[in-house]
Design a protein around this motif. Structure first.
Motif, PDB file in Angstrom:
ATOM      1  N   UNK A  48      15.492 -60.127  -2.124  1.00 39.95           N
ATOM      2  CA  UNK A  48      15.434 -59.011  -2.010  1.00 39.95           C
ATOM      3  C   UNK A  48      15.543 -58.125  -2.191  1.00 39.95           C
ATOM      4  N   UNK A  49      15.250 -56.625  -1.611  1.00 32.39           N
ATOM      5  CA  UNK A  49      14.663 -55.791  -2.642  1.00 32.39           C
ATOM      6  C   UNK A  49      14.821 -54.520  -1.907  1.00 32.39           C
ATOM      7  N   UNK A  50      14.700 -53.022  -2.579  1.00 35.89           N
ATOM      8  CA  UNK A  50      14.512 -51.908  -1.667  1.00 35.89           C
ATOM      9  C   UNK A  50      13.387 -50.780  -2.428  1.00 35.89           C
ATOM     10  N   UNK A  51      12.220 -50.679  -1.755  1.00 37.12           N
ATOM     11  CA  UNK A  51      11.422 -50.138  -2.200  1.00 37.12           C
ATOM     12  C   UNK A  51      11.110 -48.431  -1.880  1.00 37.12           C
ATOM     13  N   UNK A  52      10.145 -47.513  -2.532  1.00 42.12           N
ATOM     14  CA  UNK A  52      10.316 -46.043  -2.737  1.00 42.12           C
ATOM     15  C   UNK A  52      11.301 -45.570  -2.888  1.00 42.12           C
ATOM     16  N   UNK A  53      12.081 -46.113  -3.647  1.00 45.35           N
ATOM     17  CA  UNK A  53      13.090 -45.319  -4.238  1.00 45.35           C
ATOM     18  C   UNK A  53      11.982 -43.981  -5.209  1.00 45.35           C
ATOM     19  N   UNK A  54      12.560 -42.940  -4.642  1.00 40.47           N
ATOM     20  CA  UNK A  54      12.148 -41.348  -5.532  1.00 40.47           C
ATOM     21  C   UNK A  54      10.659 -41.643  -5.186  1.00 40.47           C
ATOM     22  N   UNK A  55      10.029 -42.506  -4.303  1.00 40.60           N
ATOM     23  CA  UNK A  55       8.511 -42.952  -3.634  1.00 40.60           C
ATOM     24  C   UNK A  55       7.590 -43.344  -4.740  1.00 40.60           C
ATOM     25  N   UNK A  56       8.929 -43.758  -6.192  1.00 41.50           N
ATOM     26  CA  UNK A  56       7.716 -44.259  -7.354  1.00 41.50           C
ATOM     27  C   UNK A  56       8.107 -45.816  -7.059  1.00 41.50           C
ATOM     28  N   UNK A  57       9.558 -46.612  -7.454  1.00 40.35           N
ATOM     29  CA  UNK A  57      10.444 -47.723  -7.888  1.00 40.35           C
ATOM     30  C   UNK A  57      10.345 -47.899  -6.536  1.00 40.35           C
ATOM     31  N   UNK A  77      18.798 -46.935   9.892  1.00 37.33           N
ATOM     32  CA  UNK A  77      20.191 -46.492  11.048  1.00 37.33           C
ATOM     33  C   UNK A  77      21.661 -45.592  10.930  1.00 37.33           C
ATOM     34  N   UNK A  78      21.594 -45.254   8.957  1.00 38.19           N
ATOM     35  CA  UNK A  78      22.115 -44.959   7.903  1.00 38.19           C
ATOM     36  C   UNK A  78      22.318 -43.342   7.829  1.00 38.19           C
ATOM     37  N   UNK A  79      23.280 -42.712   8.550  1.00 39.84           N
ATOM     38  CA  UNK A  79      23.205 -41.302   8.247  1.00 39.84           C
ATOM     39  C   UNK A  79      23.210 -41.012   6.247  1.00 39.84           C
ATOM     40  N   UNK A  80      22.492 -39.999   6.411  1.00 39.45           N
ATOM     41  CA  UNK A  80      22.923 -39.519   4.648  1.00 39.45           C
ATOM     42  C   UNK A  80      21.908 -40.275   4.204  1.00 39.45           C
ATOM     43  N   UNK A  81      21.466 -41.439   4.455  1.00 38.42           N
ATOM     44  CA  UNK A  81      20.822 -42.684   3.487  1.00 38.42           C
ATOM     45  C   UNK A  81      19.909 -42.516   4.379  1.00 38.42           C
ATOM     46  N   UNK A  82      19.802 -42.726   5.195  1.00 37.77           N
ATOM     47  CA  UNK A  82      17.927 -42.566   5.403  1.00 37.77           C
ATOM     48  C   UNK A  82      17.200 -41.303   5.518  1.00 37.77           C
ATOM     49  N   UNK A  83      17.841 -40.484   4.599  1.00 40.51           N
ATOM     50  CA  UNK A  83      16.867 -39.353   4.499  1.00 40.51           C
ATOM     51  C   UNK A  83      16.404 -39.442   3.274  1.00 40.51           C
ATOM     52  N   UNK A  84      16.685 -39.874   2.323  1.00 43.48           N
ATOM     53  CA  UNK A  84      16.458 -41.134   1.260  1.00 43.48           C
ATOM     54  C   UNK A  84      14.820 -41.836   1.287  1.00 43.48           C
ATOM     55  N   UNK A  85      14.371 -41.946   2.925  1.00 45.95           N
ATOM     56  CA  UNK A  85      13.468 -42.841   2.937  1.00 45.95           C
ATOM     57  C   UNK A  85      12.828 -44.285   2.072  1.00 45.95           C
ATOM     58  N   UNK A  86      14.967 -44.962   1.944  1.00 44.70           N
ATOM     59  CA  UNK A  86      14.468 -46.069   1.603  1.00 44.70           C
ATOM     60  C   UNK A  86      13.583 -47.340   2.710  1.00 44.70           C
ATOM     61  N   UNK A  87      13.179 -48.399   1.881  1.00 36.72           N
ATOM     62  CA  UNK A  87      12.351 -50.035   2.851  1.00 36.72           C
ATOM     63  C   UNK A  87      12.806 -50.635   2.191  1.00 36.72           C
TER      64      UNK A  87
END
Length: 799
Positions: free
Chosen positions: A761-770, A713-723
């Motif tokens: 609580x975390x974030x995954x799919x950082x650069x598709x690897x981390x 839902x966040x412009x620009x940020x959503x293009x990084x495909x974070x989960x």
């Protein structure tokens, strides 16, 4: 998406401006592109007409058009089925570039619905959902349902995005495939036949063309995750392990918009055409079209395509089609799935950005033979086997293909093929700890190029700090019976993690996980560990597959553990030097409809959405220099991945009950925080090594992973495909004091006064690897050396 579209439009407009200087002043030239107003996807086949005339053009596959007009005050009309017509006024004699956005629109069919102002697609879709159980061929009692399945993988050697897109459309539309070997060639072909009853599929015959074992490893693994019997009637359609929400799912109205766009005359009455669009193109949700029978509310055909902006790794395009018979059985005549994958990690000067196309076509029939295989048109590619062999031999010499084979071997199996040997498991090659310092290891095994049903292997590792050589030897033999029966034996002298669990089969099912100290733990733990103990182990196992869903393991194991500072073996204040244990373990593995990939003697499980259950019992005798004792143990482990609307919930429950006395070193220790770099929710992130011990316990590891519910839902940020993801873990147990009669339990090992628990609580799919997460420990914060909070990072790769 908007940036890419703007760039593309500017390029076309620049060309247009250069052309304009050669055109007479009274002529108006308009160049432009047409988009969907909501998700900004280009719209092909839009009619662009000069109003009140027959002069016009259609937009191309990228939504572009160019039209020349003579006259005063030209007005362009833009129309497309399912969209509201739009008019745009153009100043005469002025050459312009425009971008036009069309809005979706329902076509109200009064013969079906007469409620003024209501969306006519909604009650129709409610009828379709209400009759899912009746119309779903996977739950209907159909007998004699046969299938013919073709799997083809093409490798493209192109860098232009629009060319790759057009080739995908050519493939998915069934048009003639270009036969330039440097452009677009098949690298894997498989054709098989079988039968299906409800959700049970039995393969009867298979014909696979392969030019290399590595290609088959990769392709078999990929195609095994493409279900031959997908159904839009299910809540989720699973592709490559990703659960995509079906437009017919319960509650789909919260994530889809529906448009009733047309009615057609079918053999048994009206057929209604319904377009569906995702409300958020970043989600794992389709756009597409359904054709619905007005009488039965059953699908006549369905087509679904993943938006280009979707939060999915590596999949550039995904399209699915299914057409059904018009008889009462509602059997799909044909199911088709097309994928365009882009692995930018595989690149070289010859093929800068290789693209892989996957095609699966399944034809069903009832009570008759399936489609006959045609040698001159293998898997409906237009190639014969001899032509394919020539092209594959050429492709195998391309450097990028050689790199792809290497990567496939590591990721899928954990081994690197090297002639008659496999090097690996690759994560054992090196590690660093306080006892050995840097340790370098050569692990290997023989493969099928030496002997098809027999393998020997092991490893030798040398520590630069303690100047000691550790080693292991392994033998495996596949018995000559119809069902898979594997006999293995090994002897190991090496240092292991103190909390290593010999019965944790679920960890060792993952090719890149060992449950022990390895190179990933050395890199990601940020500090070296001394929590290792020297062991001598002998193990012999008979593995038997009774059915595709049931396996058993009968294991004899003899272990000797040696005392050190991290594992003190004391009795009445005196060091006893070592303890040993001999045991017999019987373990069962239950799964439900799970697919497997067997590579030589190695089995790789391709897990589905159903539980995997391990249930086992063991018994034996423990020895110390002064005493001995008998013990028994019952253990259970259950794991499942459960999809929900916008993500997945994963859980793992494990429990054990032990009786009798044994040295504390053979008790169950939950795996603590000094783990490997590969992400694993089996580990307790803020529990210290050997902090707790128990002879009776129950534990839970769980995580909820969304598909970017907030980030999308966040412009620009959503293009990084974070989960986003959250985790919760707990364990509780008890410990009997009778174990002190054999070996003194150290004072720094605790029993559970209350359940240990932590939340992250975390974030995954950082650069598709981390993946990175913030973890809080909730209980027993007064124990020495514990951290109430920490940041944890790890490698986590997936689609």
């Amino acid at each position: 998406m908007k940036i890419r579209n703007t760039y593309r439009f500017v390029v076309v407009l620049s060309i247009f401006v250069m052309v304009c200087f050669s055109v007479f002043a009274q002529e108006t030239i308009i160049v432009g592109e047409v988009f969907d107003s909501r998700d900004k996807t280009p719209l092909p086949e839009v009619n662009v007409i000069l109003k009140n005339t027959t002069q016009g053009v259609k937009t191309d596959s990228e939504g572009f058009f160019l039209i020349r007009i003579n006259g005063q005050e030209p007005v362009l009309q833009f129309s497309c089925i399912g969209y509201a017509t739009k008019e745009v006024k153009i100043k005469p004699g002025k050459n312009v570039g425009i971008q036009v956005q069309l809005q979706e629109q329902n076509t109200v069919l009064q013969e079906v619905f007469v409620i003024p102002g209501a969306n006519p697609a909604i009650p129709l879709m409610n009828r379709v959902r209400a009759k899912r159980s009746v119309n779903n061929y996977l739950t209907a009692p159909v007998f004699g349902l046969n299938y013919n399945e073709q799997n083809v993988a093409y490798l493209g050697n192109m860098n232009r995005r629009n060319m790759n897109k057009k080739l995908f459309e050519t493939l998915s539309e069934g048009k003639e495939i270009p036969k330039d070997s440097s452009l677009f060639v098949p690298v894997y072909l498989n054709e098989n036949e079988g039968s299906v009853l409800k959700k049970e599929l039995t393969e009867l015959r298979r014909d696979t063309y392969k030019a290399s074992e590595q290609a088959v490893q990769l392709m078999d693994n990929l195609f095994a995750q493409l279900d031959a019997k997908f159904s839009f009637y299910d809540n989720y359609v699973n592709v490559l392990g990703i659960n995509f929400l079906s437009p017919i799912a319960s509650g789909a109205g919260a994530y889809y918009d529906f448009y009733l766009t047309d009615s057609l005359q079918g053999a048994n009455g009206k057929i209604y055409k319904v377009r569906f669009k995702t409300k958020n193109p970043k989600n794992q949700i389709f756009n597409g079209t359904l054709y619905v029978d007005s009488v039965s509310a059953a699908l006549q055909s369905a087509e679904a395509e993943l938006p280009l902006q979707s939060n999915v790794n590596y999949i550039q395009q995904l399209k699915m089609r299914q057409s059904f018979t018009e008889n009462k059985l509602r059997i799909p005549e044909r199911s088709q799935l097309f994928i365009r994958l882009n692995q930018s990690i595989i690149s070289d000067t010859t093929m800068t950005n290789p693209v892989m196309y996957l095609k699966k076509v399944v034809t069903f029939s009832v009570g008759k033979d399936t489609v006959v295989m045609n040698p001159a048109d293998f898997a409906q590619t237009g190639y014969s086997k001899s032509e394919i062999e020539q092209k594959m031999n050429l492709m195998n010499e391309v450097p990028v293909v050689k790199v792809a084979k290497w990567i496939a071997g590591v990721i899928i199996t954990g081994y690197i093929p090297a002639g008659i040997f496999d090097i690996g498991k690759i994560q054992q090659i090196s590690r660093y700890n306080d006892i050995e310092g840097w340790r370098f290891t050569l692990p290997f095994r023989t493969n099928e190029k030496m002997l098809r049903d027999f393998s020997v292997g092991g490893y030798a590792g040398y520590g630069l700090k303690n100047n000691e050589l550790q080693y292991s030897a392994l033998m495996e033999y596949k018995l000559p019976f119809k069902n898979r029966q594997l006999l293995s034996a090994s002897y190991t002298k090496d240092y292991r993690r103190i909390d290593y669990n010999y019965n944790n089969f679920l960890i060792r099912e993952k090719p890149l996980l060992t449950g022990d100290d390895d190179i990933s733990s050395s890199i990601f733990s940020l500090n070296s560990t001394a929590k290792l103990s020297l062991r001598k182990e002998f193990e012999a196992t008979l593995n038997n597959e009774w059915s595709r869903n049931f396996e058993t393991f009968l294991t004899f194991r003899n272990n000797i553990m040696f005392s050190n500072a991290a594992l003190p073996l004391m009795h009445n204040g005196a060091d006893v030097g070592s303890v040993s244990q001999s045991s017999l373990v019987f373990t069962t593995r239950w799964s439900f409809g799970e697919k497997v990939y067997d590579r030589h003697l190695q089995r790789i499980y391709i897990q589905n959405r159903k539980p995997v259950i391990y249930l086992g019992v063991s018994g034996g005798k423990s020895h110390t220099p002064a005493t001995s004792g008998y013990f028994g143990k019952l253990f259970l482990s259950v794991k499942q991945n459960c999809p929900f609307t916008l993500g997945t919930f994963n859980y793992h429950v494990n429990a054990a009950i032990s009786t009798g006395a044994m040295p504390y070193s053979f008790l169950d220790f939950p795996q603590g925080n000094e783990g490997g770099g590969y992400y694993s929710y089996y580990r307790y992130n803020l529990m210290n090594y050997q902090e707790y011990a128990a002879d009776r316990y129950i534990g839970l590891q769980s995580e909820l992973i969304t598909n970017g519910l907030l980030f999308n839902l966040i412009p620009v940020v959503r293009d990084f495909k974070l989960r986003e993801f959250v985790s919760f873990k707990m364990i509780y147990g008890s410990l009997n004091n009778q174990h002190n009669s054999m070996i003194d339990i150290p004072a720094n090992i605790y029993t559970y006064n209350k359940p240990y628990s932590e939340i992250g609580v975390g974030i995954t799919n950082i650069l598709g690897l981390f993946a990175i997460q913030s973890v809080w420990r909730l209980t027993d914060l007064n124990h020495p050396g514990v951290s109430p909070w920490a940041i944890k990072a790890a490698i986590k790769v997936g689609f």
